[in-house]
Scaffold this active site. Sequence first.
Site, PDB file in Angstrom:
ATOM      1  N   ARG A 106      -0.706   9.784 -10.481  1.00  0.00           N
ATOM      2  CA  ARG A 106      -0.075  10.800  -9.621  1.00  0.00           C
ATOM      3  C   ARG A 106       1.235  10.285  -9.044  1.00  0.00           C
ATOM      4  O   ARG A 106       2.226  11.010  -8.967  1.00  0.00           O
ATOM      5  CB  ARG A 106      -1.015  11.242  -8.499  1.00  0.00           C
ATOM      6  N   ASN A 147      -5.700  14.918  -8.100  1.00  0.00           N
ATOM      7  CA  ASN A 147      -6.915  14.546  -8.822  1.00  0.00           C
ATOM      8  C   ASN A 147      -7.904  15.697  -8.754  1.00  0.00           C
ATOM      9  O   ASN A 147      -8.045  16.349  -7.715  1.00  0.00           O
ATOM     10  CB  ASN A 147      -7.564  13.316  -8.193  1.00  0.00           C
TER      11      ASN A 147
END
Length: 117
Positions: A45, A64
């Site tokens: 990320r 996520n």
Amino acid sequence: MTDPTPSSKPGAPGPESAPTGEAEDGAPARLTAWVRGRVQGVGFRWYTRARALEIGELTGFAANLSDGRVQVVAEGARERCERLLEWLRAGDTPGRVAGVTEIWDTPRGGYEGFEIR
């Protein structure tokens, strides 16, 4: 010579507009991508955000999901969203990407930058 019809002018909306994924490169677009593989717990990320900022003029997020995938939403010029998607698929990411599924839509707005969720 006659003028082209509105649907044939560059940038004019037509049946090939953003929801079908055929918008012109500079037209605003919304990319939603689901990345599967070993993409959680490896900085995926963070690197996705860094790449979006490097490309520039993209807003959205990387998050996520409970099933182990990462969802990436990016809004901006179609060409910039495509560059992010290419990077997601290129294998130059942290972890190991097994596949990416994407959909294209019109931008919804509401993002102030590109964030990690």
